[in-house]
Design an enzyme around this catalytic site. Sequence first.
Site, PDB file in Angstrom:
ATOM      1  NE  ARG A  37      10.931  -2.711  -2.876  1.00  0.00           N
ATOM      2  CZ  ARG A  37       9.935  -3.573  -2.733  1.00  0.00           C
ATOM      3  NH1 ARG A  37      10.192  -4.846  -2.527  1.00  0.00           N
ATOM      4  NH2 ARG A  37       8.690  -3.164  -2.790  1.00  0.00           N
ATOM      5  CE  LYS A 198       3.328  -8.936  -2.671  1.00  0.00           C
ATOM      6  NZ  LYS A 198       4.156  -7.820  -2.192  1.00  0.00           N
ATOM      7  N   GLY A 351       7.740  -4.042  -6.752  1.00  0.00           N
ATOM      8  CA  GLY A 351       9.006  -4.644  -7.158  1.00  0.00           C
ATOM      9  C   GLY A 351       9.064  -5.019  -8.633  1.00  0.00           C
ATOM     10  N   GLY A 374       2.238  -1.987  -2.737  1.00  0.00           N
ATOM     11  CA  GLY A 374       1.053  -1.874  -1.874  1.00  0.00           C
ATOM     12  C   GLY A 374       1.109  -0.605  -1.038  1.00  0.00           C
TER      13      GLY A 374
HETATM   14  C1  3PG Z   1       6.778  -5.474  -1.294  1.00  0.00           C
HETATM   15  O1  3PG Z   1       7.505  -6.148  -2.024  1.00  0.00           O
HETATM   16  O2  3PG Z   1       5.696  -5.007  -1.681  1.00  0.00           O
HETATM   17  C2  3PG Z   1       7.229  -5.149   0.094  1.00  0.00           C
HETATM   18  O3  3PG Z   1       8.549  -5.534   0.314  1.00  0.00           O
HETATM   19  C3  3PG Z   1       6.299  -5.770   1.101  1.00  0.00           C
HETATM   20  O4  3PG Z   1       6.315  -7.157   0.964  1.00  0.00           O
HETATM   21  P1  3PG Z   1       5.046  -8.005   1.397  1.00  0.00           P
HETATM   22  O5  3PG Z   1       3.940  -7.680   0.426  1.00  0.00           O
HETATM   23  O6  3PG Z   1       5.468  -9.440   1.346  1.00  0.00           O
HETATM   24  O7  3PG Z   1       4.656  -7.563   2.793  1.00  0.00           O
HETATM   25 MG    MG Z   2       6.712  -7.104  -4.065  1.00  0.00          MG
END
Ligand code: 3PG
Ligand code: MG
Length: 395
Positions: A37, A198, A351, A374
Amino acid sequence: MQKKTVRDADVAGKRVLVRVDFNVPMDRNVEIEDDTRIRACLPTIMYLVDHKARVILCSHLGRPHGRVDEHLRLGPVARRLSEIVQRPVDALQEAIGPGVVRAVSEMQDGELVLLENLRFYPGEEENDPGFARELSGLADLFVNDAFGVSHRAHASVVGVAAYLPCVAGLLVEKEIGQLSHLLEDPARPFAAVMGGAKVGEKIGILENILPEVDLVLIGGGMVATFFKGRGLGVGISPVEPDKRELVGTIMHKAEGLGVRVLLPEDVVVAEKLEAGATARVVSAEQIPADCRIADIGPLTISAYTKELKKCRTVVWNGPMGVVEIPQFSEGTTSIATVLASLNATTVIGGGSTVEAVTQLGIAGRITHVSTGGGASLRFLSGKILPGIAVLADKE
Ligand code: 3PG
Ligand code: MG
């Protein structure tokens, strides 16, 4: 892309606030594990340096939720960037305030600073106008080069647009160009492979992408919530209680659209998700009460592999298991290897997914490695990302 970019702006001698996504994976010793990144933003950073801008970089790292977390300072990131660009990158200890104003006022053309983690301030995620105004006050122009966070309506992504002219960085331009091109008229079958941690938010995104795809393969943290939604026991795996109903909705919607949603038929489980843990393979119906799901199992790997081999377009986001621990990483490495072998358009994002593919040395065999997880999925579902919407249109 119909948005203005840094190339359309006059940046010489200007203070330019550049939102980047330097949310890189860090290990226990706060060492950067994967700097993809950081490197992805080099074209924008070097363009601005070469064109004599004063470059004020800003980013989040992790989710400190509005408080200072010593492990999430951006100092190590500034050092890595400095090594890469072979010039000093001043890591400021704050993102706003008199110290920052002073440091910025002393900058010369072509110099770089990196503000402290934006998420140390509650105003960032709250998109607080006061915080956005203070950040904006540091600069004459705003550049969004943080594709990975463009789906978040945060102060440094969206809020600043109320106070500064906004243009896209070269990474954002490239991501949008590639993703729109690759996914405009995708060759079919088109599969989405969804995993990662997530869960709550991914389930929402999954619902939105159903109309675009033919097939969804589920792995990672989402598996437990899906199993639970179908009445299976999941041991001590965490589930998203309020998402169980959504699982039913998704399955129903998928059926109506003729989209197949595949769940693992077997999984790897363990009592604890730690380095020395003993891994066991069990069928989806027989998860022991004292275990957690840690990866997809071998039967699932073969079933998913068979499906993927028929696909002409595959989008993958999120690891299949706890990829940091070797005995739970088989699912992720297998899927990565299959993707790299396909004669198909392959797009991966997120990531940890990117890190897994990079570590295997097969990133070059993926059509597009996105810096957004996302963000790329949401983009794919046809949503206009809030951080892109606020950028100035080309005349
Ligand atoms: C990610 O790693 O997907 C982005 O940097 C966004 O991070 P976040 O999901 O914590 O907003
Ligand atoms: Mg991430």
